[in-house]
Design a protein around this motif. Structure first.
Motif, PDB file in Angstrom:
ATOM      1  N   SER A  36      32.299  15.010  43.732  1.00 54.89           N
ATOM      2  CA  SER A  36      31.173  14.761  42.818  1.00 54.89           C
ATOM      3  C   SER A  36      30.785  16.030  42.057  1.00 54.89           C
ATOM      4  O   SER A  36      30.298  15.962  40.931  1.00 54.89           O
ATOM      5  CB  SER A  36      29.961  14.185  43.563  1.00 54.89           C
ATOM      6  N   SER A 106      24.593  24.678  38.003  1.00 52.21           N
ATOM      7  CA  SER A 106      23.377  24.302  38.735  1.00 52.21           C
ATOM      8  C   SER A 106      22.251  23.947  37.771  1.00 52.21           C
ATOM      9  O   SER A 106      21.407  23.098  38.075  1.00 52.21           O
ATOM     10  CB  SER A 106      22.931  25.435  39.668  1.00 52.21           C
ATOM     11  N   ARG A 136      26.229  17.374  47.059  1.00 55.37           N
ATOM     12  CA  ARG A 136      24.979  17.929  47.577  1.00 55.37           C
ATOM     13  C   ARG A 136      23.994  16.846  47.995  1.00 55.37           C
ATOM     14  O   ARG A 136      23.085  17.089  48.770  1.00 55.37           O
ATOM     15  CB  ARG A 136      24.290  18.790  46.495  1.00 55.37           C
ATOM     16  N   ASP A 137      24.166  15.641  47.415  1.00 59.42           N
ATOM     17  CA  ASP A 137      23.173  14.574  47.644  1.00 59.42           C
ATOM     18  C   ASP A 137      23.865  13.273  48.035  1.00 59.42           C
ATOM     19  O   ASP A 137      23.322  12.198  47.819  1.00 59.42           O
ATOM     20  CB  ASP A 137      22.371  14.349  46.356  1.00 59.42           C
TER      21      ASP A 137
END
Ligand code: DC
Length: 237
Positions: A36, A106, A136-137
């Motif tokens: 991702s 980021s 990250r999620d």
């Protein structure tokens, strides 16, 4: 046919070897692997090449207005054994891995419009299960019902050394201090952003691989996968 397919969500800090183990698992299990982070990098690359972002400016509304024009695809490369990222039919696998893209990504990943677009696409890719996705999620937002959630971590120095060696191997001219700074900056932004900050899901299993080799790590994780598959079996149709 194996109907007992699960979803494996792998989250964690940058350069914790998420993609290494995710690729190993996908190959071993015959699952789809989705990186991702590559999708956030692809949007960042688009923003850079269309002059929406540079060292001293970021035209957020300009980028948001063109999100519909960004088509990201993964195309499996038989020779490499993994899927490469395409942006509007151009292979950008190499371009998205530069330190320059890492420096901006980021900031792009903070934009809620970018996140909701990519999360929708990621959920679609995992709709039939049999997917290993890293990011990250993934365990906290994309697949909250994933049967196995892992949270990878390692010291910033260990991660910067790995990343530095990778960049040197590809022939990039980089300094270790710049790579370490980038790792630390991304850690900060990723954990402090308002939308979907990097946190460990309550039901995730933490893997600190600061002192683990690739093979040892794979064996530990494969064991967790097998235990999860066994647990899932009796309760399924
Ligand atoms: O995994 P990576 O280092 O290639 O990810 C690049 C950046 O993308 C990372 O610094 C944060 C962002 N990202 C994110 O916000 N959410 C994800 N699911 C994956 C990556």
């Amino acid at each position: 046919m194996n109907t007992n397919k699960i979803t494996i969500a792998i989250d964690g800090f940058s350069s914790t070897g998420k993609s290494t183990v995710a690729k190993q698992l996908a190959k071993h299990l015959g699952y789809i692997y989705v990186d991702s982070g590559a999708m956030y990098r692809a949007v960042t690359f688009y923003a850079m090449t269309n002059d929406f972002i540079d060292e001293d400016f970021f035209n957020v509304s300009g980028l948001i207005s063109q999100l519909d024009d960004i088509k990201i695809r993964f195309v499996f490369n038989e020779n490499l054994g993994f899927a490469e990222v395409y942006l509007n039919d151009t292979n950008i696998e190499r371009e998205i891995r530069t330190l320059k893209v890492s420096g901006f990504v980021s900031k792009v990943a903070e934009i809620s419009e970018v996140r909701s677009l990519l999360v929708k696409q990621q959920q679609q890719m995992g709709v039939n299960k049999g997917v290993v996705m890293d990011g990250r999620d993934i365990g906290t937002v994309v697949f909250t019902d994933a049967e196995l959630k892992l949270f990878m971590t390692a010291s910033a120095e260990t991660r910067a050394t790995r990343r530095f060696n990778e960049l040197l191997e590809r022939g990039d001219n980089v300094q270790y201090e710049d790579v370490l700074r980038n790792v630390e900056e991304r850690d900060y932004i990723d954990t402090h952003r308002e939308d979907s900050p990097l946190v460990m899901a309550e039901d995730a299993i933490k893997i600190d691989n600061s002192t683990l080799g690739i093979k040892a790590q794979f064996d530990i994780i494969l064991d967790l996968v097998n235990k999860t598959l066994k647990k899932e079996k009796p309760s399924k149709k």
